[in-house]
Design an enzyme around this catalytic site. Structure first.
Site, PDB file in Angstrom:
ATOM      1  N   LYS A   1       0.898  -1.458  -0.055  1.00 22.91           N
ATOM      2  CA  LYS A   1       0.092   0.029  -0.027  1.00 22.91           C
ATOM      3  C   LYS A   1       0.885   1.192   0.007  1.00 22.91           C
ATOM      4  O   LYS A   1       0.600   2.285  -0.343  1.00 22.91           O
ATOM      5  CB  LYS A   1      -0.995   0.103   1.212  1.00 22.91           C
ATOM      6  CG  LYS A   1      -1.843  -1.283   1.419  1.00 22.91           C
ATOM      7  CD  LYS A   1      -3.143  -1.134   0.653  1.00 22.91           C
ATOM      8  CE  LYS A   1      -4.172  -2.145   0.908  1.00 22.91           C
ATOM      9  NZ  LYS A   1      -3.892  -3.603   1.322  1.00 22.91           N
TER      10      LYS A   1
HETATM   11  C1  LIG Z   1      -4.388  -4.784   0.843  1.00 19.30           C
HETATM   12  C2  LIG Z   1      -3.773  -6.085   1.043  1.00 19.30           C
HETATM   13  C3  LIG Z   1      -4.032  -7.062   0.091  1.00 19.30           C
HETATM   14  C4  LIG Z   1      -5.293  -6.924  -0.999  1.00 19.30           C
HETATM   15  O1  LIG Z   1      -5.002  -6.143  -2.199  1.00 19.30           O
HETATM   16  P1  LIG Z   1      -6.399  -5.635  -2.669  1.00 19.30           P
HETATM   17  O2  LIG Z   1      -5.956  -4.671  -3.591  1.00 19.30           O
HETATM   18  O3  LIG Z   1      -7.096  -5.006  -1.794  1.00 19.30           O
HETATM   19  O4  LIG Z   1      -6.945  -6.540  -3.467  1.00 19.30           O
HETATM   20  C5  LIG Z   1      -3.227  -8.056   0.057  1.00 19.30           C
HETATM   21  N1  LIG Z   1      -2.179  -8.379   0.921  1.00 19.30           N
HETATM   22  C6  LIG Z   1      -1.928  -7.188   1.991  1.00 19.30           C
HETATM   23  C7  LIG Z   1      -0.953  -7.426   2.708  1.00 19.30           C
HETATM   24  C8  LIG Z   1      -2.624  -5.992   1.624  1.00 19.30           C
HETATM   25  O5  LIG Z   1      -2.179  -5.144   2.623  1.00 19.30           O
END
Ligand SMILES: *Cc1c(COP(=O)(O)O)cnc(C)c1O
Length: 465
Positions: A112
């Site tokens: 993120k």
């Molecule tokens: C947010 C997240 C996901 C999922 O990603 P999306 O874009 O919501 O499909 C998977 N793994 C981790 C560690 C995340 O923080």
């Protein structure tokens, strides 16, 4: 470049407006009216470029005149300078034909950070120019919130409120949200699960009076600028493995469908991606929908990969928009059905379009733990549980498509989920040195009910502007 809503009833916006707005006023999600193409030569020329240069070339066609070239290069440079690895998104080999894309070297140890650090710099540049202030409200299952608080802390024109499900995030995730002491960032512990947080966020955006009063802005994965930031590492990693002269597959640990949808955009831009594989945990609504066209809610069961404990996968709406040939009315109908009945059926025609691009697979809790253990034994790589869900599914993908390398996205650092990693391996994953005092810092938490007006009062009373 103009942006339209997946539900067709919201104003058409520029990149900057779509970024500052987040959710469209008709409840839909903004998408570019058309997808710019990179030619084979453009893609070949990315070989050997820095991550930052790749980011500039891939994103530039989407942002129009929102930023000058110099401004945009500065934004990208500041966004990624705090990462703990000069490659930003390094690739590691796990086995024949199977590669791991490490997306966890940012300041909060999850992928993120790639989008949130960039969007923080974009907001700052844009708001400083206009003199406007905004209130950012986000819902998180853990990683979005910590990334947002880290990216926006101390920025003068922004107040940030992050709702997270009380008791359902890991201690590292919680501490990353509750220990920054800048007065413009606030963590709200909501009595509910992630889908409740996400539903209250949508309620706030649909309350147009409140939305205008506090100048509400969203940075959840529905924000188009976040999806765009994630397109970059599909290019950097595929080019490292020989694109555009060689196709690749990607396997993506998936919850809200933002990360994998960025892969779809890369594919539409001309990157030779053969399959995009959705990997889910036991909350497998997307996997079930891909198997039989039936998208139906059953309730979320908490798992050891909490950032994927989701039933309303918001960005899936964008995939449905393309699967219905951009028929906004058809998308709006499906979303109404979901709100009213907790389910919808995907037409055969739309299923065929989805299946032309996406495959899916699932790892239950036991399989996830086993994958953490076997991957450590076989490769020395310590996986977080989300990445392990991906690697389990990716092992099958790389075995079945022998000529095409599979890249599995490693979405978080194992130290972000130490309990699950230690239970699987008896190895305690240490935090990187740069954040080793996290457990000693003091926390600031506001506990709030799962109630729209209570949440709105807290935001009205706490924000600075
Ligand atoms: C947010 C997240 C996901 C999922 O990603 P999306 O874009 O919501 O499909 C998977 N793994 C981790 C560690 C995340 O923080």
């Amino acid at each position: 470049m103009r942006y339209v809503s997946t539900r067709g009833e919201a104003p058409v916006l520029s990149f900057e407006e779509a970024m500052l707005t987040g959710l469209a006023r008709d409840g839909g999600l903004y998408v570019p009216e058309s997808i710019p193409q990179l030619s084979t030569d453009d893609i070949a020329a990315l070989a050997g470029c820095s991550y930052e240069e790749t980011a500039f070339r891939v994103m530039k066609p989407f942002i129009g005149d929102a930023f000058s070239d110099d401004e945009f290069r500065g934004i990208i440079a500041r966004a990624y300078e705090g990462f703990g690895h000069t490659a930003r998104a390094p690739l590691k080999q796990l086995g024949p034909n199977h590669f791991l894309l490490e997306l966890f070297h940012g300041p909060t140890l999850a992928f993120k950070d790639f989008a949130m650090q960039l969007i923080g710099q974009m907001f700052q540049t844009s708001l400083a120019r206009s003199g406007n202030k905004v209130t950012i409200v986000g819902a998180t299952s853990g990683d979005t919130g910590s990334a947002a608080i880290e990216a926006f802390q101390g920025l003068g024109n922004v107040d940030v409120f992050i709702m997270y499900p009380h008791g359902r995030v890991s201690e590292v995730q919680r501490r990353q949200m509750t220990t920054p002491d800048a007065s413009n960032v606030h963590a709200l512990a909501v009595d509910g699960d992630f889908d409740d947080c996400q539903a209250r966020l949508k309620d706030m955006f649909n309350d147009h009076a409140f939305r205008d009063e506090v100048k509400l802005a969203g940075v959840n994965s529905i924000n188009w600028a976040r999806v765009l930031a994630q397109v970059v590492y599909y290019f950097s990693s595929a080019v490292a493995l020989g694109a555009p002269h060689r196709s690749v597959n990607f396997t993506v640990p998936t919850g809200n469908f933002g990360d994998i949808f960025a892969g779809f955009i890369a594919r539409e831009m001309g990157l030779p991606i053969d399959r995009l594989v959705i990997a889910t945990n036991q909350n497998d609504i997307l996997h079930r929908a891909m198997e039989n066209g039936d998208y139906s809610k059953r309730g979320v069961t908490p798992s050891i990969s909490p950032s994927m404990d989701i039933e309303v996968s918001s960005n899936f709406e964008r995939a449905l928009f393309w699967a219905h040939d951009k028929d906004a009315r058809a998308v709006a109908e499906l979303m109404n059905e979901l709100t009213q009945n907790g389910a919808f059926r995907i037409s055969d025609n739309a299923m065929a379009k989805l299946k032309a691009v996406y495959d899916s697979g699932m790892a239950d809790e036991e399989t996830t733990s086993k994958t953490i253990a076997t991957t450590l034994a076989d490769t020395g790589e310590l996986l977080c549980p989300h990445s392990a869900v991906g690697v389990h599914v990716g092992n099958d993908v790389s075995a079945s498509a022998s000529g095409t390398p599979n890249i599995t996205l490693a979405t978080a650092h194992p130290a972000k989920f130490p309990a699950a990693v230690e239970a699987a391996t008896d190895v305690h994953p240490p935090l990187p040195k740069r954040m080793s005092d996290l457990y000693q810092r003091s926390e600031r938490i506001t506990r709030v009910g799962n109630d729209l007006s209570e949440l709105q009062s807290v935001i009205r009373e706490t924000r600075q502007s």
